[in-house]
Design an enzyme around this catalytic site. Structure first.
Site, PDB file in Angstrom:
ATOM      1  N   LYS A 179       1.914  -1.951  15.115  1.00  0.00           N
ATOM      2  CA  LYS A 179       3.360  -1.955  15.395  1.00  0.00           C
ATOM      3  C   LYS A 179       3.898  -3.237  16.041  1.00  0.00           C
ATOM      4  CE  LYS A 179       4.455   1.869  13.647  1.00  0.00           C
ATOM      5  NZ  LYS A 179       4.891   1.630  12.293  1.00  0.00           N
TER       6      LYS A 179
ATOM      7  N   PRO B 116      -2.969  -1.859  19.471  1.00  0.00           N
ATOM      8  CA  PRO B 116      -2.782  -2.261  18.073  1.00  0.00           C
ATOM      9  C   PRO B 116      -2.958  -1.145  17.024  1.00  0.00           C
ATOM     10  CG  PRO B 116      -4.841  -3.149  18.955  1.00  0.00           C
ATOM     11  CD  PRO B 116      -4.112  -2.523  20.097  1.00  0.00           C
TER      12      PRO B 116
ATOM     13  N   TYR C  36      -8.615   4.391   8.915  1.00  0.00           N
ATOM     14  CA  TYR C  36      -8.738   4.553  10.375  1.00  0.00           C
ATOM     15  C   TYR C  36      -9.774   5.644  10.604  1.00  0.00           C
ATOM     16  CZ  TYR C  36      -4.306   2.029  10.902  1.00  0.00           C
ATOM     17  OH  TYR C  36      -3.317   1.073  10.878  1.00  0.00           O
TER      18      TYR C  36
ATOM     19  N   HIS D 193       0.839  -1.210   0.000  1.00  0.00           N
ATOM     20  CA  HIS D 193       0.000   0.000   0.000  1.00  0.00           C
ATOM     21  C   HIS D 193       0.866   1.250   0.000  1.00  0.00           C
ATOM     22  CE1 HIS D 193      -3.813  -2.038   1.826  1.00  0.00           C
ATOM     23  NE2 HIS D 193      -3.363  -2.653   0.752  1.00  0.00           N
TER      24      HIS D 193
ATOM     25  N   TYR E 276       4.446   5.458  10.421  1.00  0.00           N
ATOM     26  CA  TYR E 276       3.553   4.366  10.027  1.00  0.00           C
ATOM     27  C   TYR E 276       4.287   3.309   9.201  1.00  0.00           C
ATOM     28  CZ  TYR E 276      -0.946   2.367   8.528  1.00  0.00           C
ATOM     29  OH  TYR E 276      -2.010   1.538   8.302  1.00  0.00           O
TER      30      TYR E 276
HETATM   31  P1  FAD Z   1       3.712 -14.266  19.951  1.00  0.00           P
HETATM   32  O1  FAD Z   1       3.195 -14.138  18.579  1.00  0.00           O
HETATM   33  O2  FAD Z   1       2.745 -14.165  21.084  1.00  0.00           O
HETATM   34  O3  FAD Z   1       4.495 -15.653  20.050  1.00  0.00           O
HETATM   35  C1  FAD Z   1       4.916 -16.213  21.269  1.00  0.00           C
HETATM   36  C2  FAD Z   1       4.893 -17.722  21.162  1.00  0.00           C
HETATM   37  O4  FAD Z   1       5.441 -18.292  22.337  1.00  0.00           O
HETATM   38  C3  FAD Z   1       3.484 -18.264  21.043  1.00  0.00           C
HETATM   39  O5  FAD Z   1       3.391 -19.102  19.901  1.00  0.00           O
HETATM   40  C4  FAD Z   1       3.266 -19.032  22.337  1.00  0.00           C
HETATM   41  O6  FAD Z   1       2.420 -20.145  22.169  1.00  0.00           O
HETATM   42  C5  FAD Z   1       4.701 -19.436  22.709  1.00  0.00           C
HETATM   43  N1  FAD Z   1       4.921 -19.700  24.151  1.00  0.00           N
HETATM   44  C6  FAD Z   1       4.491 -18.975  25.208  1.00  0.00           C
HETATM   45  N2  FAD Z   1       4.902 -19.527  26.366  1.00  0.00           N
HETATM   46  C7  FAD Z   1       5.626 -20.636  26.043  1.00  0.00           C
HETATM   47  C8  FAD Z   1       6.304 -21.640  26.808  1.00  0.00           C
HETATM   48  N3  FAD Z   1       6.326 -21.617  28.154  1.00  0.00           N
HETATM   49  N4  FAD Z   1       6.940 -22.641  26.147  1.00  0.00           N
HETATM   50  C9  FAD Z   1       6.949 -22.691  24.788  1.00  0.00           C
HETATM   51  N5  FAD Z   1       6.308 -21.759  24.009  1.00  0.00           N
HETATM   52  C10 FAD Z   1       5.653 -20.737  24.626  1.00  0.00           C
HETATM   53  N6  FAD Z   1       1.213  -6.179  15.094  1.00  0.00           N
HETATM   54  C11 FAD Z   1       1.629  -5.606  13.930  1.00  0.00           C
HETATM   55  O7  FAD Z   1       2.831  -5.402  13.761  1.00  0.00           O
HETATM   56  N7  FAD Z   1       0.756  -5.250  12.927  1.00  0.00           N
HETATM   57  C12 FAD Z   1      -0.586  -5.422  13.078  1.00  0.00           C
HETATM   58  O8  FAD Z   1      -1.342  -5.138  12.144  1.00  0.00           O
HETATM   59  C13 FAD Z   1      -1.069  -5.975  14.313  1.00  0.00           C
HETATM   60  N8  FAD Z   1      -2.381  -6.173  14.508  1.00  0.00           N
HETATM   61  C14 FAD Z   1      -2.792  -6.841  15.627  1.00  0.00           C
HETATM   62  C15 FAD Z   1      -4.138  -7.060  15.769  1.00  0.00           C
HETATM   63  C16 FAD Z   1      -4.602  -7.750  16.896  1.00  0.00           C
HETATM   64  C17 FAD Z   1      -6.070  -7.977  17.042  1.00  0.00           C
HETATM   65  C18 FAD Z   1      -3.665  -8.247  17.874  1.00  0.00           C
HETATM   66  C19 FAD Z   1      -4.144  -9.043  19.075  1.00  0.00           C
HETATM   67  C20 FAD Z   1      -2.314  -8.008  17.734  1.00  0.00           C
HETATM   68  C21 FAD Z   1      -1.863  -7.293  16.627  1.00  0.00           C
HETATM   69  N9  FAD Z   1      -0.511  -7.037  16.436  1.00  0.00           N
HETATM   70  C22 FAD Z   1      -0.097  -6.386  15.309  1.00  0.00           C
HETATM   71  C23 FAD Z   1       0.470  -7.485  17.428  1.00  0.00           C
HETATM   72  C24 FAD Z   1       1.186  -8.791  17.027  1.00  0.00           C
HETATM   73  O9  FAD Z   1       0.260  -9.789  16.700  1.00  0.00           O
HETATM   74  C25 FAD Z   1       2.132  -9.245  18.144  1.00  0.00           C
HETATM   75  O10 FAD Z   1       2.909  -8.150  18.553  1.00  0.00           O
HETATM   76  C26 FAD Z   1       3.041 -10.401  17.706  1.00  0.00           C
HETATM   77  O11 FAD Z   1       2.332 -11.617  17.721  1.00  0.00           O
HETATM   78  C27 FAD Z   1       4.268 -10.547  18.627  1.00  0.00           C
HETATM   79  O12 FAD Z   1       5.038 -11.643  18.230  1.00  0.00           O
HETATM   80  P2  FAD Z   1       5.896 -12.474  19.272  1.00  0.00           P
HETATM   81  O13 FAD Z   1       6.613 -13.503  18.463  1.00  0.00           O
HETATM   82  O14 FAD Z   1       6.650 -11.557  20.144  1.00  0.00           O
HETATM   83  O15 FAD Z   1       4.833 -13.169  20.245  1.00  0.00           O
HETATM   84  C1  DHB Z   2      -4.357  -4.407  10.966  1.00  0.00           C
HETATM   85  C2  DHB Z   2      -4.282  -4.311  12.337  1.00  0.00           C
HETATM   86  C3  DHB Z   2      -3.924  -3.101  12.906  1.00  0.00           C
HETATM   87  O1  DHB Z   2      -3.832  -2.989  14.238  1.00  0.00           O
HETATM   88  C4  DHB Z   2      -3.656  -1.995  12.124  1.00  0.00           C
HETATM   89  O2  DHB Z   2      -3.334  -0.822  12.702  1.00  0.00           O
HETATM   90  C5  DHB Z   2      -3.726  -2.110  10.757  1.00  0.00           C
HETATM   91  C6  DHB Z   2      -4.072  -3.321  10.177  1.00  0.00           C
HETATM   92  C7  DHB Z   2      -4.730  -5.701  10.352  1.00  0.00           C
HETATM   93  O3  DHB Z   2      -4.972  -6.660  11.100  1.00  0.00           O
HETATM   94  O4  DHB Z   2      -4.820  -5.759   9.118  1.00  0.00           O
END
Ligand code: FAD
Ligand code: DHB
Length: 405
Positions: free
Chosen positions: A298, A294, A203, A74, A386
Site C-alpha cells: 500500500k 508492506p 501470500y 494481474h 487490495y
Molecule cells: P520516498 O520514496 O522515501 O522518497 C522520499 C525522497 O525524499 C527520497 O528520494 C529521499 O532521498 C528524499 N529526501 C529525504 N530527505 C531529504 C532532504 N532533507 N532533502 C532533499 N531530499 C530528501 N508500496 C507499495 O505501494 N507497493 C509495494 O509493493 C511496496 N512494497 C514495498 C516493499 C519494501 C521492501 C519496502 C521497503 C517498501 C514497499 N512499499 C510498497 C512502500 C513504498 O516503497 C513507499 O511507501 C514509497 O517509497 C513512498 O514514497 P515517498 O515518495 O513518500 O517516499
Molecule cells: C510487492 C511488495 C509487497 O509488499 C506486496 O504486498 C506485493 C508485492 C513487490 O515488491 O512486488
C-alpha cells in the site's frame, strides 16, 4: 542564490515527482530538491504493486507509456495457509479493477526523464536543511547544492521526503498526534534472475513464517520471507533463502524455480502515523506522514493518493482563491490512510507467524483463512481493498456522511 516557485517540493520519490507533474498539468510551477544522486534514487529497490488508481493517475498524466508496455496486469491473487492455496479473483468482485506489477524505481525513472525532458527544475544532491516561515504566505527552504547554500522561496512547501525527512521534524511537536506500532518480525526481500514460478502473487502463512512470491518481469522474481528483527543479510546465504521459500510457499503440484540472487535487503515492519499532515503552509505526503507494513503493497499507492488530495487543494487555491479544500487535505488523506493501515494490518496478522503452531492466535488465523476460502463476501472485501478503493466511492462518500452527521 535564491530561486522562486509556487510549490517547493522536497524529495524526488514517487510522491514528489507525481505532485510536480500533476501541478504542471494545472499550470502550477514547482521545483524539486532531492538530497541523493539520480543513480542512487533509481537503483533503490522497493515497491512493485500498483493499485488501479495509481495506474489511472499515471495514465492521465501521460507518464504510463513504459508502464503499460512492461508492467504486468494481474487479475487475481493467491493466498496460502499451511500449504493449502486459494485464489481471490478481482474481475466481478471489484468491477474489473486490477493491480499492475511495475518496479517503483522504473516509475521514478520515467517521471524523472519526463520532468527533465520538459526542461523543469529538479536538483539532485540538493539537501533541504531548514524550512522557515511556514506560518507566512512566503515560506522558504534553505538547501545546499554543489557545496553552496541556496534558498527556494515559494507559496507552499510539500515535504515528500520520506520517513526520515525534514518536513515532519519541522512541524511543531504539539501540532499533531502520533501512532506507532512495531511488529516483532522483519522482511528479507530478494531479487533473483529467474522466471517467476507463478503468474500471480502468492501470500503464504507457514509454521516457519510468512513468504511472498512476486515478480518484476518474465525473467526476474521478487520474493520476501519473514525473519527475526535482529536477522542480518549475512545469516541468509542463497541456499538457505531458497530452501525456506520452497518450504513456506509449497502446495501440491507446484514447484518454486530458484536462480542467482542479485539483491538482498531487510526491512523492519512498522505502522506509523500522524493525525495532522499540515502545519501552516507546510504539507506532508507519503512516507513523510505515514508508514504501513508492506504486506498488501500500500505504501507507494498511499503516497500517490495523498498527492491527489493535495493537488485538489492547491488547484482550488490557485484557480478559485479558496483555501477550503487545502484546509481539508489532512482529513481527506487520513481516511484512506486509516483504511490502508487496517488492511495492511489485516494482511500482516493473517499471514505472519506470531505464536506457536496450534496456539490461540494460530487458530484465529486459520479460522479466518478457512472462512475466506468459502465466502464470496470475505473475498470481495479483500479484493476491493487490495486493488484499491476508487476515490469517488470512498473519500467522497465518507466525507458526505461525516458532513451530514
Ligand atoms: P520516498 O520514496 O522515501 O522518497 C522520499 C525522497 O525524499 C527520497 O528520494 C529521499 O532521498 C528524499 N529526501 C529525504 N530527505 C531529504 C532532504 N532533507 N532533502 C532533499 N531530499 C530528501 N508500496 C507499495 O505501494 N507497493 C509495494 O509493493 C511496496 N512494497 C514495498 C516493499 C519494501 C521492501 C519496502 C521497503 C517498501 C514497499 N512499499 C510498497 C512502500 C513504498 O516503497 C513507499 O511507501 C514509497 O517509497 C513512498 O514514497 P515517498 O515518495 O513518500 O517516499
Ligand atoms: C510487492 C511488495 C509487497 O509488499 C506486496 O504486498 C506485493 C508485492 C513487490 O515488491 O512486488
Amino acid at each position: 542564490m535564491e530561486i522562486k516557485t509556487q510549490v517547493g517540493i522536497i524529495g524526488a520519490g514517487p510522491a514528489g515527482l507525481t505532485l510536480a507533474h500533476w501541478l504542471k498539468k494545472h499550470g502550477i510551477s514547482s521545483v524539486i530538491l532531492e538530497n541523493r544522486s539520480r543513480e542512487y534514487v533509481e537503483s533503490r529497490v522497493r515497491a512493485g504493486l500498483l493499485e488501479q488508481n495509481t495506474v489511472d493517475i499515471l495514465k492521465d498524466l501521460g507518464l504510463a507509456d513504459r508502464l503499460l508496455k512492461e508492467g504486468q496486469e494481474h487479475h487475481g491473487v493467491y493466498l496460502n495457509f499451511d500449504n493449502q492455496r486459494i485464489r481471490v479473483p478481482f474481475g466481478k468482485l471489484t468491477g474489473d479493477r486490477n493491480i499492475t506489477i511495475y518496479g517503483q524505481q522504473e516509475i521514478v525513472k520515467d517521471m524523472t526523464d519526463a520532468w527533465q525532458e520538459a526542461g523543469e527544475r529538479l536538483f539532485f544532491e540538493a539537501e533541504a536543511k531548514k524550512i522557515i516561515d511556514i506560518e507566512t504566505s512566503n515560506p522558504k527552504i534553505y538547501y545546499t547544492f554543489e557545496g553552496e547554500n541556496h534558498t527556494l522561496s515559494c507559496d507552499f512547501v510539500a515535504a515528500c521526503d520520506g520517513f526520515h525527512g525534514l518536513g515532519r521534524k519541522t512541524m511543531p511537536k504539539d501540532s499533531y498526534g502520533e501512532y506507532q506500532v512495531t511488529y516483532p518480525f522483519s522482511w528479507l526481500g530478494i531479487l533473483a534472475n529467474v522466471a517467476p514460478s507463478s503468474e500471480e502473487l502468492i501470500y503464504a502463512y507457514h509454521e516457519r513464517g510468512f513468504a511472498l512470491h512476486s515478480l518484476r518481469s518474465n525473467t526476474v522474481s521478487r520474493l520476501y520471507i519473514q525473519v527475526e528483527n535482529d536477522a542480518k543479510v549475512e545469516d541468509w546465504p542463497d541456499e538457505r533463502i531458497w530452501e525456506e521459500l520452497s518450504v513456506r510457499l509449497a502446495t501440491e503440484g507446484w514447484k518454486l524455480n530458484s536462480g542467482p540472487i542479485f539483491e538482498k535487503s531487510i526491512t523492519p515492519m512498522r505502522s506509523y502515523f500522524i493525525d495532522k499532515m499540515q502545519y501552516g503552509r507546510l504539507f506532508l505526503t507519503g512516507d513523510a506522514a505515514h508508514i504501513v507494513p508492506p504486506t498488501g503493497g500500500k505504501g507507494l499507492n498511499l503516497a500517490v493518493a495523498d498527492v491527489k488530495h493535495l493537488v485538489d487543494g492547491l488547484v482550488d487555491y490557485y484557480k478559485n482563491d479558496s483555501i477550503k479544500t487545502l484546509d481539508n487535505y489532512s482529513s481527506q488523506a487520513l481516511k484512506r490512510n486509516w483504511r490502508a493501515q487496517d488492511f495492511s494490518n489485516f494482511m500482516t496478522t493473517l499471514f505472519h507467524k506470531q505464536d506457536e503452531h496450534g496456539s490461540f492466535q494460530y487458530q484465529l488465523q486459520k479460522a479466518k483463512f478457512d472462512y475466506i476460502s468459502i465466502s464470496e463476501a470475505y473475498k470481495t472485501t479483500i479484493a476491493e481493498n487490495y486493488v484499491g478503493l476508487p476515490f469517488e466511492s470512498f473519500e467522497e462518500i465518507l466525507i458526505g456522511i461525516n458532513e451530514r452527521s
